[in-house]
Structure formats: C-alpha cells, structure tokens
Design an enzyme around this catalytic site. Structure first.
Site, short mmCIF file in Angstrom:
data_model
loop_
_atom_site.label_atom_id
_atom_site.label_comp_id
_atom_site.label_asym_id
_atom_site.label_seq_id
_atom_site.Cartn_x
_atom_site.Cartn_y
_atom_site.Cartn_z
N GLU A 3 99.53 17.42 35.45
CA GLU A 3 98.84 16.47 36.35
C GLU A 3 99.76 15.50 37.07
O GLU A 3 99.55 14.30 37.06
CB GLU A 3 97.77 15.70 35.56
CG GLU A 3 96.68 16.62 35.07
CD GLU A 3 95.53 15.87 34.42
OE1 GLU A 3 94.38 16.14 34.80
OE2 GLU A 3 95.77 15.03 33.53
N HIS A 44 102.01 11.12 33.80
CA HIS A 44 101.43 10.58 32.57
C HIS A 44 102.47 9.76 31.81
O HIS A 44 102.55 9.84 30.58
CB HIS A 44 100.88 11.71 31.68
CG HIS A 44 99.54 12.22 32.12
ND1 HIS A 44 98.38 11.51 31.96
CD2 HIS A 44 99.19 13.37 32.75
CE1 HIS A 44 97.36 12.21 32.46
NE2 HIS A 44 97.82 13.34 32.95
N ASP A 98 101.82 8.49 26.99
CA ASP A 98 100.99 8.73 28.17
C ASP A 98 100.99 7.46 29.00
O ASP A 98 101.70 6.50 28.67
CB ASP A 98 99.57 9.15 27.76
CG ASP A 98 98.96 10.13 28.76
OD1 ASP A 98 98.79 9.74 29.93
OD2 ASP A 98 98.68 11.28 28.39
C1 ACM Z 1 95.72 17.96 30.24
O1 ACM Z 1 94.56 18.01 29.82
N1 ACM Z 1 96.01 17.21 31.30
C2 ACM Z 1 96.77 18.72 29.62
#
Ligand code: ACM
Length: 698
Positions: free
Chosen positions: A324, A260, A208
């Site tokens: 995201e 991420h 991440d």
């Molecule tokens: C997530 O909670 N962004 C998968």
C-alpha cells in the site's frame, strides 16, 4: 472426512462410530479434534483419565528440553480438569506404568524445516506417542489434550490409532501490535492457543503508521518517539521467542517499509520523501506517506536497524511489508523524479515508474537481509519484474498474487481469504484453500506454496478484545492449513469449533471473558442478561465499514462500546439459521393443518429464541434510557423485537394452515428492509435467517 489409506479400516471405524453413538460423547469420526488428523482409526475401548496420569520420555539422540516442559504442561492441565485433588491413589505413580509414553528421534527446529509428523495410539493400557522429531511430539501432545472426552462426569481418552502430518509447513497468524499495542501476556496466551490448534508461525507486525513497537538500542527514537512509549523491550522480544519456540512456533517479525512507516518518520524525519515533518499517525487508512528510497542516508539507517533486528529475531525469515504505497510522494518530488530518470526506472513510454523505484528499494533491502543471513518476505505488492526469486511473497489482495508469485518461482503464502479482522464467518474462511484442486499450477509451482496466514489487523482490536477477534474462528483456518483438503464438512467444523473454544478458554485465552466483562461494564450494575442476549445476535459491520458509519475512529478511540462486545461471528444467529433451515426442510410448499408431527421439534427450536428476542427490548429500555453509550443501539433492539413478533405471528398462521395477507407480507418486507440499517457499527446477524423464515414458509 477421514482420508484413510485402508478402506476396510475406514468402514470399520464408521461402524464403530455408529455403534458407540448411543454411549459416548463424541459421535463423529472427527471426535473433538481440530485440526482433523490425516488418518484416525477409532476403537470402542477407553483409557480413563485419572489423577495418576504420568508420562515417560525417550529421546533416541539428545533430548530436547521443550518436550519435557510440554509434557509437564499437558499433565498439569489434564489434572486440573479432574478437579480438586483426591485422596492419593492406591498405586503409587512410581510403580504404575506411565500413562503416556513418548519417544522421538531428535530435537526438531521449525526454522530448519524439520518434520512435524507423529503417530499416536491410545489403548485401554495407555498412550504411545512417537515422532521423528520433538516438533512432532509437540503436535501429538496437542492432539492428546483434545482427545479427552467426558461421559457422566468421567474423563477418558477414546481408543484410537492416529497417523498425522501437516498439509502445509507454514501455518501462521499475524498479530498487529502496531495499531494497538499488544502487551506480552496477550502474545503469550495467543501462542498457547496457536499451539493448541497446531499453528506454527507468529507473524508479528511490529511497525506501521501508528506505532513502532520494538526497542532499538542503535536507533532509540524509533520506539521512544515512534512507539510513544508502548513497545517491547529486547528482553521481552527474546522472552516471546523462547515462549514460542517451546511450543514449536516460529516468530517472524515485520517492519513495514517504505509505506506504512509514518512512525519511523516521526522519529527520524530525514527518512521522509518530502520536507514535511510527521507525528505518529493517529488515524487509520492508507496514508501514502513513504520513506525516501533515493537517499543513501535512508539505507544507512535501515541497515543499522536491520543489523540489530536480524540479531534480535532468530528466525531465518524477515518481513519487510512493502504494501500500500502508491508512490505519490515520490512523483511529487522533483529530486526523486530526477533520481528515477537517472536510474532509468522508467516505463516504456519514458514516464517515471514508481513501482520500479520500489523494486529498487526492495532489492537494496534484500541485499542487506541476505548479508544478515535472512530470507525476505513481503506483501504481494513487492512482486514486480526484477525482484529476485528468493523473496517470499505473501498474497493478500487475491489468489492471483499467490499464483503469479509461484509461477515466477517465488515461494508464497496465502492470506487473502484469511483476513479475520473483516468479521466474516469461520465457514467463509474455511472454504478458502491455499491450493484448491483446480489451482492452475504445475507440481513444482504447488510446492512453492508454503501455506497460509490468518491476519489480525488491529485497527478495531485492542489488547482487551483482540482474543475475541481471533478465536475461535482462527481454529477453523488452522484446520484448513493442517488437515487433508478433503476435510470440508462445515456443520462438523462448527461442532468441533465450540469444543475448541472451551478448550482455549481453559488455556487462558480471553475470547469469551473479555466481551462478557465489557457487557458488564456497559450494564453498569443493571442486569446484564438482556444485554448479553442482544449482543449475541449482533455482529460488527463487515469489512472496513466501521470507518464509514458516521463515527471517526482514531488510535485514541476507546474500543469499549457494544460493537466491541459483539461477536465477530454470532453463534446465536448461526444456530437460529440452522433451526430455520431445518424447519423449512420439514415443510411442503402448501400450508397444512395440522403440521406434520416431525416438523414440531424444528418449529419449537425456531420459536424459542423468537420469544426471547421479542421480550428482550422492553428489558433493555432502562439501559437505553440511562446509558449514552448504549442509546444508539436502541433502534436495532426495537427492530429485532418487532421482527420477532412478526415471525411469531407467521408461525401461528403456519400452525393454523393459513397464509398471510398481501398487506401483512408487504409490511413484513418493509420491516426486514428497515432492519438492515446498522446502528452503532453493528448489524443484526439474525436478519438473513429471519428473511428466509418470513419469505420461505408455505
Ligand atoms: C495489507 O493488508 N495491507 C497487507
């Protein structure tokens, strides 16, 4: 609760349950079992658990070593429950018939989709466990362990006939080892806990913005720079997979991309979508920093990593994240916009379509994973026109993502509703069903719903307290994934959750001991009991409000304050709420004096904790005065004490058949309102029940 095929037997078992209530510990037809089996018919007889407990294993084809190992672990744990070794039994184990007889068809493999069903029969003569595969044996052994009940210090197995199989084949727990690194022992003890409640997929979130956590021999900077020295070696990854496989659990790795992924960019800046350079991100949130999906060098690097990681991880599924990324970096880069136009990744109005660019990226990754014989999984953002049907969708933003996915022929997994990092109650998660009766799906679409996953995102959980953020609530989610949809009795779920919580503690899970240790550190040598009492009625603020409560968290922030020792769900608050509701149910709408006799036990149950909370604040003052870390919680403790005083006054009026004055009520309402303000990112979990009490009494 029990979905018995035969009504007569169900009726008989209910009669048994009533008949034996007076004499044996479990009084419900679900006994201590979590998840509840598909069918269970209980008898009144017992098989004592003795130090002579032995087992025999018969495999119809070739034996699976995991069965012998699991049976040995079970035997060890059962014997430990009997306490220190006693003098040798008269019958030598070799002569006595084995207590537990295990028989199965063939070795089962989770990654093969093999069956997990089993049949289990306990009589006073012994236990028989049969299953088509070794996986069924593992699930059945988990049930055997939970069957143990205790009466007057004697442990025994109740007589029962169980037929059991899972409702869903995918029953997962995501552990985020990227935001806070989770060393191997943390993963192992959570695998033990997962096996105890029949979860079968560890979704290991390994990269991440805040860290890349696996050693890559081909791209060593990923772990060295991106992991800042905190990563799993490849030997450790293999060890975890072996440990998981021995418990019938698959390990699905996730490498989140193209968003991420700041930790990747820190290691390999050429991946970036602009000319900036990045360090591993120290802060939380949606950073909207993404890899450049237009350069061939990006795919070369990813292919190098995937070539290596698809070898290292044996499961057929491989998770690419995909969540995201709002594409803002792409649209700000003229070179990337030019690429979008050349590739015709545009909307109907001709504007660049960042989603189409991400689908372009996803298709390239899918092709690589297919080449390496893996099935791709991604979060529901990857579900866009043009995504091949073979991609599995994990829905986190809502049920709609799940339904849209299966309607478009994708297999899908539900995580929306199972975000355990949000600090909601077990009952809240328990109420979420991956396939409710009213799901607007055809039978074929329903079959594409593989199951669900609880998600332990770790912004606010480090390796010390993570167990307490996962357990015991996740056991209730495990039941939702395994048991028949008709198993929905919340009070009975909580009754069994407390039993499972103790079982998990015996397994080595630190969900109770770690917060207790934190409290002792915070008490710094002063008596810990008042702090424990206070912490037990607090909960961290829900959702992601901790980010917005006046404190700036980063990866460097220590998670060692009172909020970190507070339970995700307060048992004390729930029990107080139950007592309040029981009392209110006993009372009419008008005051009476004296109170109905049957209300007196409920009144006492409400009063006892109030007396404790009222007196607790004074005991905490020395701590608030000396500890800078605890001081911020002082106002909440004072409010709890004041509200307890009010509630006790109100109970006294009730007993006297009186009602409070308007001024008293106004003051009470003001105090209730004031107590809603969080302190130190915690809130008073008993507040809703106090409100019901103060507003609901006649
Ligand atoms: C997530 O909670 N962004 C998968």
């Amino acid at each position: 609760m029990l979905s018995s095929l035969r009504c007569g037997l169900l009726f008989a078992s209910l009669l048994f349950a009533v008949a034996v209530q007076a004499q044996q510990a479990p009084t419900s037809p679900t006994h201590h079992l979590m998840p509840v089996p598909t069918t269970a018919n209980w008898g009144a007889a017992r098989l004592p658990l003795r130090s002579t407990f032995t087992y025999i294993i018969t495999a119809d084809t070739q034996p699976d070593t995991v069965v012998a190992a699991a049976a040995r672990r079970l035997q060890g744990r059962l014997l430990r429950r009997l306490g220190p070794a006693r003098p040798a039994a008269k019958t030598t184990p070799s002569k006595a018939a084995p207590t537990l007889s295990i028989r199965y068809g063939k070795p089962g493999r989770m990654d093969n989709g093999d069956e997990e069903r089993y049949a289990l029969r306990v009589t006073p003569m012994g236990i028989s466990l049969t299953a088509p595969t070794s996986l069924g044996v593992l699930r059945g052994l988990a049930t055997v362990e939970q069957l143990v009940a205790k009466e007057k210090n004697a442990l025994y197995f109740p007589e029962v006939d169980i037929q059991d199989q899972p409702r869903f084949g995918w029953r997962g727990l995501l552990i985020d080892a990227a935001r806070h690194f989770m060393p191997v022992p943390v993963i192992k003890r959570n695998l033990d806990a997962m096996a105890a409640v029949k979860l079968n997929v560890l979704h290991w979130h390994l990269s991440d913005d805040q860290g890349f956590r696996v050693e890559s021999q081909r791209l060593p900077r990923l772990a060295q720079v991106g992991g800042e020295g905190q990563f799993y070696t490849q030997a450790q990854v293999r060890e975890v997979q072996r440990y998981a496989a021995a418990r019938g659990i698959r390990v699905v790795p996730e490498f989140d991309m193209p968003g991420h992924a700041t930790a990747w960019l820190a290691a390999y800046p050429e991946l970036a979508s602009n000319d900036s350079t990045y360090g591993v991100a120290p802060r939380w949130g949606v950073l909207n920093i993404a890899m450049d999906p237009t350069r061939e060098t990006t795919y070369t690097l990813i292919d190098t990593l995937l070539g290596e990681m698809t070898q290292l991880f044996s499961d057929p599924y491989f998770h690419i994240g995909g969540d995201e990324n709002d594409g803002r970096q792409w649209l700000r880069n003229p070179r990337i916009v030019q690429f979008i136009k050349e590739q015709k990744l545009v909307k109907s109005n001709g504007q660049p379509d960042k989603h189409a660019l991400q689908t372009y990226f996803n298709r390239r990754i899918l092709a690589m994973l297919t080449k390496y014989n893996k099935k791709m999984i991604g979060w529901d953002e990857i579900l866009r026109p043009g995504l091949p049907e073979s991609a599995v969708i994990q829905s986190w933003r809502g049920k709609k993502g799940l339904y849209d996915a299966v309607k478009a022929n994708h297999p899908a997994i539900l995580s929306n509703g199972y975000y355990i990092d949000l600090n909601y109650s077990a009952a809240n998660h328990y109420a979420v069903d991956p396939l409710p009766a009213d799901a607007p799906l055809t039978d074929a679409q329903k079959k594409l719903v593989l199951g669900g996953e609880a998600t332990m995102w770790a912004e606010f959980a480090d390796s010390v307290i993570v167990d307490s953020r996962i357990w015991p609530r996740t056991a209730a989610i495990a039941e939702r994934f395994w048991s028949p949809a008709t198993v929905t009795n919340v009070p009975d779920m909580y009754r069994r959750l407390a039993i499972v919580s103790a079982q998990l503690e015996r397994l080595g899970v630190q969900h109770r001991s770690a917060p207790e240790l934190l409290l002792r550190q915070l008490a710094a040598g002063q008596p810990v009991a008042p702090l424990r009492t206070f912490a037990s009625v607090l909960e961290p603020v829900k959702e992601y409000k901790r980010h917005f409560q006046g404190m700036k968290y980063t990866t460097q922030t220590l998670l060692n304050r009172l909020v970190d020792a507070a339970p995700a769900e307060s048992d004390a608050a729930r029990e107080f709420g139950e007592a309040v509701d029981a009392l209110l149910a006993q009372l009419g709408t008008a005051p009476t004096s004296p109170l109905p006799a049957e209300a007196l036990p409920a009144l006492a149950a409400v009063r006892a904790p109030l007396i404790q909370w009222q007196a607790n604040d004074v005991k905490l003052q020395p701590l608030f005065n000396t500890s800078a870390s605890l001081r911020e919680y002082g106002p909440l403790s004072a409010r709890l004490s004041a509200l307890s005083t009010l509630a006790l006054e109100r109970l006294q009026l009730l007993e006297q058949g009186q009602t409070p004055t308007a001024a008293w009520k106004t003051n009470a309402q003001q105090q209730l309102e004031a107590a809603k303000a969080p302190a130190g990112q915690t809130e008073l979990a008993v507040l809703p029940a106090l409100q019901r009490l103060l507003n609901g009494l006649p």
